[in-house]
Design an enzyme around this catalytic site. Structure first.
Site, PDB file in Angstrom:
ATOM      1  N   GLU A  37      44.825  60.120 -12.133  1.00 26.83           N
ATOM      2  CA  GLU A  37      43.538  60.976 -12.317  1.00 26.83           C
ATOM      3  C   GLU A  37      42.644  60.471 -13.344  1.00 26.83           C
ATOM      4  O   GLU A  37      43.196  60.065 -14.442  1.00 26.83           O
ATOM      5  CB  GLU A  37      43.965  62.630 -12.575  1.00 26.83           C
ATOM      6  CG  GLU A  37      44.781  62.758 -13.799  1.00 26.83           C
ATOM      7  CD  GLU A  37      44.621  64.208 -14.165  1.00 26.83           C
ATOM      8  OE1 GLU A  37      43.767  64.936 -14.276  1.00 26.83           O
ATOM      9  OE2 GLU A  37      45.863  64.654 -14.602  1.00 26.83           O
ATOM     10  N   ASP A 106      48.222  64.380 -15.814  1.00 28.16           N
ATOM     11  CA  ASP A 106      48.569  64.913 -17.056  1.00 28.16           C
ATOM     12  C   ASP A 106      49.533  66.105 -16.862  1.00 28.16           C
ATOM     13  O   ASP A 106      49.515  66.743 -15.998  1.00 28.16           O
ATOM     14  CB  ASP A 106      47.139  65.287 -17.706  1.00 28.16           C
ATOM     15  CG  ASP A 106      46.194  64.253 -18.098  1.00 28.16           C
ATOM     16  OD1 ASP A 106      46.750  63.031 -17.787  1.00 28.16           O
ATOM     17  OD2 ASP A 106      45.032  64.456 -18.262  1.00 28.16           O
ATOM     18  N   ASP A 108      48.901  69.039 -17.672  1.00 31.78           N
ATOM     19  CA  ASP A 108      48.366  70.385 -18.073  1.00 31.78           C
ATOM     20  C   ASP A 108      48.290  71.029 -16.932  1.00 31.78           C
ATOM     21  O   ASP A 108      48.414  70.800 -15.900  1.00 31.78           O
ATOM     22  CB  ASP A 108      47.005  70.282 -18.880  1.00 31.78           C
ATOM     23  CG  ASP A 108      46.442  69.107 -18.276  1.00 31.78           C
ATOM     24  OD1 ASP A 108      46.389  68.928 -16.832  1.00 31.78           O
ATOM     25  OD2 ASP A 108      45.239  68.614 -18.907  1.00 31.78           O
ATOM     26  N   ASP A 110      45.230  71.258 -15.139  1.00 38.41           N
ATOM     27  CA  ASP A 110      44.481  70.566 -14.162  1.00 38.41           C
ATOM     28  C   ASP A 110      45.325  69.546 -13.514  1.00 38.41           C
ATOM     29  O   ASP A 110      45.083  69.084 -12.184  1.00 38.41           O
ATOM     30  CB  ASP A 110      43.364  69.818 -14.670  1.00 38.41           C
ATOM     31  CG  ASP A 110      42.078  70.894 -15.005  1.00 38.41           C
ATOM     32  OD1 ASP A 110      42.075  72.027 -14.535  1.00 38.41           O
ATOM     33  OD2 ASP A 110      41.354  70.639 -15.936  1.00 38.41           O
TER      34      ASP A 110
END
Length: 240
Positions: A37, A106, A108, A110
């Site tokens: 991403e 990542d 997290d 998102d």
């Protein structure tokens, strides 16, 4: 026509030299496409990858939720079209260009949402990739703990506690918030011989349609109940 143009000029792809169909090359099964991403994450992987067997495909942001859409969307959505072209799976997966397709996002909320959207895309249009064990999630460290003599990368709170116990004095602790924060020199350790990959697997008895409908369909009371029952809060423990 769109597919042909995409395969001619795939601006999202940093390709490698060896591919799965390189039958005479004994490294063909190592061939890997990392789906990242954003440019910062893809930059670190691109600089630290093995250019012979590791390719990188960079997403612009969150992909479309493709649940319930026809395959026409694969051609109309530029990113899906370019991803399909990079993998060479328009007609079937017989000519798949990489043995391992690795989602590298990542650690997290998102990043996990992007993982889910990509898995939905593959389940919706190319379930054979998952059934034949080609799809993986890249595990990257959450923490780096180090003193003047040693650096330890930790993938969980437990590994962090163990790492701190092994070091002397008061070690420096870094929490990685995203892959872009990891330098190329460090990243090569996480995609090299010690790479940690979590396979995306399917229960043979589970219907793909039911699975996607439950998790990716309209916000139903059933899913709301599931989320409430399984909600888990994880706190970063502060070292004393």
């Amino acid at each position: 026509e769109r597919a042909k143009k995409a395969s001619l000029h795939n601006k999202k792809l940093r390709d490698c030299r060896i591919h799965l169909d390189s039958m005479k090359n004994d490294r063909r099964l190592e061939t890997t496409l990392f789906i990242t991403e954003g440019d910062s994450a893809s930059g670190s992987i691109t600089k630290s990858r093995d250019v012979n067997t590791q390719a990188v495909f960079s997403l612009r942001g969150k992909p479309l939720n493709s649940y319930g859409m026809s395959k026409k969307i694969v051609y109309e959505n530029e990113e899906f079209n370019l991803l399909q072209a990079a993998l060479n799976i328009e007609d079937s997966i017989e000519n798949l260009r990489y043995n391992n397709i690795v989602i590298a996002t990542d650690a997290d909320v998102d990043g996990m949402h992007i993982r889910l959207l990509l898995i939905t895309f593959f389940l919706q249009f190319f379930p054979e990739l998952i059934k034949e064990n080609h799809l993986y999630i890249l595990q990257t460290p959450l923490f780096r703990v180090r003193d003047k003599k040693q650096t330890i990368y930790c993938y969980s709170e437990e590994e962090k506690r163990n790492g701190i116990a092994r070091l002397s004095g008061k070690p420096e602790i870094t929490r990685f918030k995203g892959l872009g924060e990891i330098s190329p020199d460090e990243f090569k350790h996480f995609i090299g011989d010690d790479i940690r990959l979590e396979p995306v697997m399917m229960d043979k008895a589970m219907s793909i349609e039911e699975l996607l409908k439950f998790y990716m369909g309209k916000n139903t009371p059933d899913r709301q109940g599931f989320i409430i029952d399984n909600l888990r809060v994880e706190l970063d423990l502060v070292a004393e």
